[in-house]
Design a protein around this motif. Sequence first.
Motif, PDB file in Angstrom:
ATOM      1  N   PRO A 172       5.338  22.957  43.904  1.00 44.00           N
ATOM      2  CA  PRO A 172       5.337  23.626  42.606  1.00 44.00           C
ATOM      3  C   PRO A 172       6.519  23.126  41.781  1.00 44.00           C
ATOM      4  N   VAL A 173       6.452  23.319  40.480  1.00 45.11           N
ATOM      5  CA  VAL A 173       7.522  22.858  39.596  1.00 45.11           C
ATOM      6  C   VAL A 173       8.836  23.556  39.937  1.00 45.11           C
ATOM      7  N   GLY A 174       8.765  24.844  40.267  1.00 48.43           N
ATOM      8  CA  GLY A 174       9.979  25.611  40.504  1.00 48.43           C
ATOM      9  C   GLY A 174      10.846  25.097  41.624  1.00 48.43           C
ATOM     10  N   LEU A 175      10.249  24.435  42.615  1.00 50.31           N
ATOM     11  CA  LEU A 175      11.034  23.948  43.748  1.00 50.31           C
ATOM     12  C   LEU A 175      12.119  22.978  43.309  1.00 50.31           C
ATOM     13  N   SER A 176      11.883  22.274  42.217  1.00 49.76           N
ATOM     14  CA  SER A 176      12.859  21.291  41.738  1.00 49.76           C
ATOM     15  C   SER A 176      14.091  21.948  41.129  1.00 49.76           C
ATOM     16  N   LEU A 177      14.065  23.268  40.951  1.00 53.23           N
ATOM     17  CA  LEU A 177      15.185  23.968  40.312  1.00 53.23           C
ATOM     18  C   LEU A 177      16.133  24.621  41.313  1.00 53.23           C
ATOM     19  N   LEU A 178      15.899  24.424  42.596  1.00 58.72           N
ATOM     20  CA  LEU A 178      16.715  25.099  43.600  1.00 58.72           C
ATOM     21  C   LEU A 178      18.194  24.733  43.517  1.00 58.72           C
ATOM     22  N   ASP A 179      18.493  23.514  43.064  1.00 59.21           N
ATOM     23  CA  ASP A 179      19.897  23.101  42.979  1.00 59.21           C
ATOM     24  C   ASP A 179      20.370  22.967  41.534  1.00 59.21           C
ATOM     25  N   ASP A 180      19.578  23.488  40.594  1.00 59.44           N
ATOM     26  CA  ASP A 180      19.993  23.433  39.192  1.00 59.44           C
ATOM     27  C   ASP A 180      21.132  24.418  38.960  1.00 59.44           C
ATOM     28  N   ALA A 181      22.207  23.952  38.327  1.00 59.10           N
ATOM     29  CA  ALA A 181      23.414  24.765  38.166  1.00 59.10           C
ATOM     30  C   ALA A 181      23.143  26.056  37.393  1.00 59.10           C
ATOM     31  N   THR A 182      22.326  25.979  36.346  1.00 53.41           N
ATOM     32  CA  THR A 182      22.038  27.166  35.544  1.00 53.41           C
ATOM     33  C   THR A 182      21.250  28.188  36.353  1.00 53.41           C
ATOM     34  N   VAL A 183      20.289  27.729  37.133  1.00 46.12           N
ATOM     35  CA  VAL A 183      19.489  28.621  37.969  1.00 46.12           C
ATOM     36  C   VAL A 183      20.346  29.255  39.058  1.00 46.12           C
ATOM     37  N   VAL A 184      21.210  28.463  39.676  1.00 44.30           N
ATOM     38  CA  VAL A 184      22.100  28.977  40.718  1.00 44.30           C
ATOM     39  C   VAL A 184      23.031  30.043  40.132  1.00 44.30           C
ATOM     40  N   ALA A 185      23.601  29.766  38.949  1.00 44.80           N
ATOM     41  CA  ALA A 185      24.508  30.720  38.319  1.00 44.80           C
ATOM     42  C   ALA A 185      23.783  32.002  37.909  1.00 44.80           C
ATOM     43  N   PHE A 186      22.551  31.876  37.417  1.00 42.33           N
ATOM     44  CA  PHE A 186      21.768  33.041  37.007  1.00 42.33           C
ATOM     45  C   PHE A 186      21.550  33.972  38.196  1.00 42.33           C
ATOM     46  N   HIS A 187      21.202  33.410  39.329  1.00 37.69           N
ATOM     47  CA  HIS A 187      21.014  34.231  40.520  1.00 37.69           C
ATOM     48  C   HIS A 187      22.330  34.831  41.002  1.00 37.69           C
ATOM     49  N   ALA A 188      23.402  34.051  40.938  1.00 35.84           N
ATOM     50  CA  ALA A 188      24.703  34.559  41.364  1.00 35.84           C
ATOM     51  C   ALA A 188      25.120  35.772  40.532  1.00 35.84           C
ATOM     52  N   ASP A 189      24.803  35.758  39.237  1.00 34.79           N
ATOM     53  CA  ASP A 189      25.118  36.896  38.374  1.00 34.79           C
ATOM     54  C   ASP A 189      24.364  38.153  38.789  1.00 34.79           C
ATOM     55  N   HIS A 190      23.282  37.953  39.547  1.00 37.54           N
ATOM     56  CA  HIS A 190      22.495  39.097  40.026  1.00 37.54           C
ATOM     57  C   HIS A 190      22.681  39.304  41.529  1.00 37.54           C
ATOM     58  N   GLY A 191      23.760  38.741  42.073  1.00 37.31           N
ATOM     59  CA  GLY A 191      24.121  38.971  43.469  1.00 37.31           C
ATOM     60  C   GLY A 191      23.272  38.230  44.480  1.00 37.31           C
ATOM     61  N   ILE A 192      22.642  37.123  44.064  1.00 39.37           N
ATOM     62  CA  ILE A 192      21.787  36.348  44.967  1.00 39.37           C
ATOM     63  C   ILE A 192      22.344  34.940  45.122  1.00 39.37           C
ATOM     64  N   ASP A 193      22.572  34.536  46.371  1.00 36.83           N
ATOM     65  CA  ASP A 193      22.990  33.167  46.647  1.00 36.83           C
ATOM     66  C   ASP A 193      21.730  32.336  46.887  1.00 36.83           C
ATOM     67  N   VAL A 194      21.275  31.659  45.840  1.00 34.02           N
ATOM     68  CA  VAL A 194      20.001  30.941  45.947  1.00 34.02           C
ATOM     69  C   VAL A 194      20.096  29.751  46.896  1.00 34.02           C
ATOM     70  N   THR A 195      21.318  29.275  47.169  1.00 33.35           N
ATOM     71  CA  THR A 195      21.477  28.116  48.043  1.00 33.35           C
ATOM     72  C   THR A 195      21.212  28.450  49.502  1.00 33.35           C
ATOM     73  N   SER A 196      21.320  29.727  49.872  1.00 34.52           N
ATOM     74  CA  SER A 196      21.083  30.116  51.261  1.00 34.52           C
ATOM     75  C   SER A 196      19.888  31.053  51.410  1.00 34.52           C
ATOM     76  N   THR A 197      19.238  31.386  50.304  1.00 30.97           N
ATOM     77  CA  THR A 197      18.051  32.234  50.350  1.00 30.97           C
ATOM     78  C   THR A 197      16.836  31.369  50.691  1.00 30.97           C
ATOM     79  N   PRO A 198      16.062  31.725  51.722  1.00 32.25           N
ATOM     80  CA  PRO A 198      14.871  30.914  52.048  1.00 32.25           C
ATOM     81  C   PRO A 198      14.004  30.727  50.811  1.00 32.25           C
TER      82      PRO A 198
END
Length: 302
Positions: A227-253
């Motif tokens: 899917p298109v979304g898989l390419s955003l797993l390491d995008d800085a803006t996406v990572v920061a957006f999740h971090a602002d909501h208490g989610i570490d997207v780099t370690s979330t399955p």
Amino acid sequence: MSGSEQSPDPDTPQSASSATQDDDGLAAADAFALLGNETRIDILQALWRAPERPVSFSALRKRVGMRDSAQFNYHLSKLTDHFVRSTDDGYEFQYAGEKVVRAILAGTFTDRVSLSVPITGTCFACGETLVGQYADERLSVECAACTTTYARYAFPPGGLRNRSDAEVAAAFDQRIRHLHCLAADGVCPECGGRMTTTLTPDDDSRLDLDVRVDHTCQQCQHTLSSPVGLSLLDDATVVAFHADHGIDVTSTPHWTLGWCVTDDTTAYDPDRDRATVTIRLDDESLTVTLDGSLSVVDTTRA
């Protein structure tokens, strides 16, 4: 399905560059024939286990346990230049020799394993529990009830050794991330060849989506689809957006992230060859626009 690897199409012609063999090269059949001897495999494994390299002829023969020096030299000479190299100080690996031993350690050509692995997450289609199924040297993440598949990729049998179920799942998640990062950067994770990236309608239902991403190697035809979304797993803006909501997207399955493994929040404009992925967390959303090469061209946070 959130992502998969595709085998090369046997009817797809290779490019001239992929078919060309250097005059000093070795035909594939001859290369594999050289390895079809237990003593030669023992030599490669003994060289691998040596604490230091290069290893002298006598030390390597002693490690293999062969008394007949002439016979040992015969087998070693068959490996020299293609799998090992001779130096003034002894013998060391060529890259091909290292690949052979690593394939043995990974169990790629020798192990046959089938098992189930507990997986964290629930199915986005029916809400039931996910499970990992390992067979044919591939691990898949799928729903135990409706069989919706969220990932299916090659995973060497050696990756199962000395790992708990949770560690296997985490390793598989990281493997998928890195395979796609390498592919998106234009490098085939299988052969090192040039990969091209395209956005394409999923008309053949390869992933049961409306639109998917294909990374295809121009040399070996290896293809990674997602899917298109898989390419955003390491995008800085996406990572920061999740971090602002208490989610570490780099370690979330990644299979627990709906925007990553479905296209429910993905829109595709074929005329402009652009896709948008909208990620919603709490009362906020992030919309990311990507072009046909998966470069992020715009982000909107609302």
